[in-house]
Design an enzyme around this catalytic site. Structure first.
Site, short mmCIF file in Angstrom:
data_model
loop_
_atom_site.label_atom_id
_atom_site.label_comp_id
_atom_site.label_asym_id
_atom_site.label_seq_id
_atom_site.Cartn_x
_atom_site.Cartn_y
_atom_site.Cartn_z
N CYS A 2 0.31 1.10 1.17
CA CYS A 2 1.21 1.40 0.07
C CYS A 2 0.41 1.36 -1.21
CB CYS A 2 2.31 0.35 -0.04
SG CYS A 2 3.28 0.18 1.46
N GLY A 27 1.26 6.70 0.02
CA GLY A 27 2.54 6.60 0.72
C GLY A 27 3.55 7.55 0.16
N ASN A 98 1.44 -4.58 -1.15
CA ASN A 98 0.71 -3.70 -0.25
C ASN A 98 0.06 -4.58 0.82
OD1 ASN A 98 -2.43 -1.89 -0.61
ND2 ASN A 98 -0.90 -1.75 0.97
N GLY A 99 0.42 -4.35 2.07
CA GLY A 99 -0.15 -5.15 3.16
C GLY A 99 0.90 -5.44 4.20
N TYR A 240 -10.54 6.21 4.90
CA TYR A 240 -9.46 7.19 4.77
C TYR A 240 -8.58 7.04 3.53
CZ TYR A 240 -5.06 9.58 6.00
OH TYR A 240 -3.93 10.37 5.99
#
Ligand code: SF4
Length: 453
Positions: A2, A27, A98-99, A240
């Site tokens: 995210c 996202g 985020n995670g 990525y």
């Protein structure tokens, strides 16, 4: 994966909207913004891209100087019916992170009891912070207390209805987070490139690091939320996720990817006429690979940028999206021995489809190259690979994969090359099964797979 953002200063909604747009690649399942308005927290959000999920900035005229935002790529909870920031139970705090917190069920039960059962780590995380906020009356203390309990990867931004802001990273620094501070503005973003795009100077927050602001950018200090553990930035960020112009732990993503391609070329003795990048995520590695091989690089595939990133899409639309995403440029490929370079091979669908397109366009030979090693293990730290069943390399040998995707040869990079290309200690869990924390893989696979819809 995210993207998160925070803004303390003039026009928070407008600036958060811009920061989220700059991080849309992290996202597009959903997006949200929470704004502190008077002594309340107002949340806007919905499913899809930022422009679809959120009201236009011009239509929001709240008098405010504080907010946080989030673009969602779902790794826990449903694919599209929920979004962050989440409000805590009593609306005293809003959190975006985020995670993944992989022990959220146990942690919430231990501290909050059975009064509410959680099927989403973000909701449990927010309520835990609120619980400690009630006890300590300090947002930074509340995050510190929560950090003692939760296990996983998190970069977070949290605001209170009283006007405090905390930005923090987990003790291993698995996910990125950068901040920008001057007398007028505090801005926080997952990626340095997002802050740079708004013309802001930035600094990465160190692992375990926290920024705490009370009411104004002039009243901020940096601190830590726990003792730092060995650095384990996610290697998949470099492979990525990051924008190529972002810096993570001092390493520019594009440069790391180029080195991955160069090192891959050094272990590859197949002769090719042309290097074709899989756009866009394979391009940096393909450039490095072509330089090292001394072979021309050309565009042989067109990627429709309006279709979205297939990897971060829900399974139901991933396949449809893939078919519409790539089309070949036959004039480049026809009659050539082609090395197609991608960043990684996850499920194998993309590689198979691209190989088929190259053959149909008249390629003489198709040699598929992955800038990263075989992806064999799941991730519970913020990437949506919840089960080994979804990974082609966990079920098949390299030779079997070559046959499945239909390439003449298939070559993966090595773990050693990956580490060398980044030049820093990293988390390699999905390649080696050595995670930052000891994990019960089967239990977590059940928890995270059954939590998906
Ligand atoms: S397991 Fe893989 S994807 Fe997950 S944090 Fe570690 S390196 Fe990243």
């Amino acid at each position: 994966m995210c993207g998160i953002a925070a803004w303390m200063g003039e026009l928070p909604y407008y600036n958060l909207y811009q920061l989220l747009l700059e991080q849309q690649h992290r996202g597009h399942d959903a997006a949200g913004i929470a704004i502190r308005y008077r002594s309340d927290l107002r949340v806007f959000g919905g499913g899809g891209y930022v422009w679809k999920a959120l009201p236009e900035p011009e239509s929001i005229s709240l008098e405010s100087k504080l907010g946080i935002g989030h673009v969602r790529y779902s790794t826990s909870g449903g694919y599209d019916e929920v979004y962050q920031p989440v409000l805590s139970n009593n609306r005293t705090i809003a959190l975006a992170f985020n995670g993944n917190i992989y022990n959220y069920v146990e942690a919430s039960k231990e501290i909050l009891g059975d009064r509410k059962s959680y099927d989403w780590d973000a909701a449990a995380f927010a309520d835990l912070i609120e619980h400690y906020y009630g006890e300590t009356r300090s947002l930074i203390e509340a995050v510190r207390e929560t950090a003692k309990l939760v296990k996983g990867a998190y970069s977070l931004v949290v605001i209170s209805s009283k006007g405090e802001l905390v930005a923090a990273r987990d003790p291993h620094g698995i996910r990125p987070l950068a901040v920008s501070i001057n007398d007028e503005v505090v801005a926080v973003a997952s990626e340095t490139a997002a802050l740079g795009a708004l013309g802001l100077n930035w600094a990465e927050l160190p692992r375990s690091g926290a920024l705490y602001c009370q009411g104004s950018p002039r009243n901020c200090y940096t601190d830590s939320i726990a003792s730092a553990k060995p650095p384990r930035p996610c290697v998949f960020e470099y492979i990525y996720f990051l924008r190529p112009d972002s810096v993570f732990e001092g390493v520019v993503a594009h440069e790391a990817r180029k080195r991955m391609g160069m090192l891959l070329a050094r272990i590859d003795d197949v002769v090719v006429d042309l290097v074709v990048p899989v756009p866009d995520s394979g391009r940096s590695a393909a450039i490095g690979y072509a330089i090292e091989k001394g072979v021309p690089l050309d565009e042989g595939l067109y990627r429709n940028r309006f279709v979205g990133r297939a990897f971060i899409s829900s399974p139901s639309i991933r396949k449809r999206r893939l078919l519409r995403k790539f089309s070949p440029i036959p004039s480049t490929i026809r009659g050539r021995r082609v090395a197609i370079v991608d960043d990684s091979i996850v499920r194998g669908d993309t590689s198979r489809w691209i190989t088929r397109l190259a053959r149909a366009s008249g390629a003489r030979e198709v040699h598929f190259r992955s800038a990263s090693p075989p992806l064999r293990y799941p991730c519970f730290f913020g990437i949506d690979i919840p089960s080994r069943d979804e990974l082609i390399a966990s079920k098949h040998s390299v030779e079997e994969i070559r046959r499945i995707i239909g390439a003449d040869t298939l070559l993966y990079n090595t773990v050693e090359n990956l580490v060398k290309a980044i030049g820093k200690p990293v988390c390699l869990g999905c390649f080696t099964s050595k995670y930052p924390y000891p994990l019960h893989l089967q239990l977590l696979e059940q928890r995270f797979v059954s939590g998906r819809r």
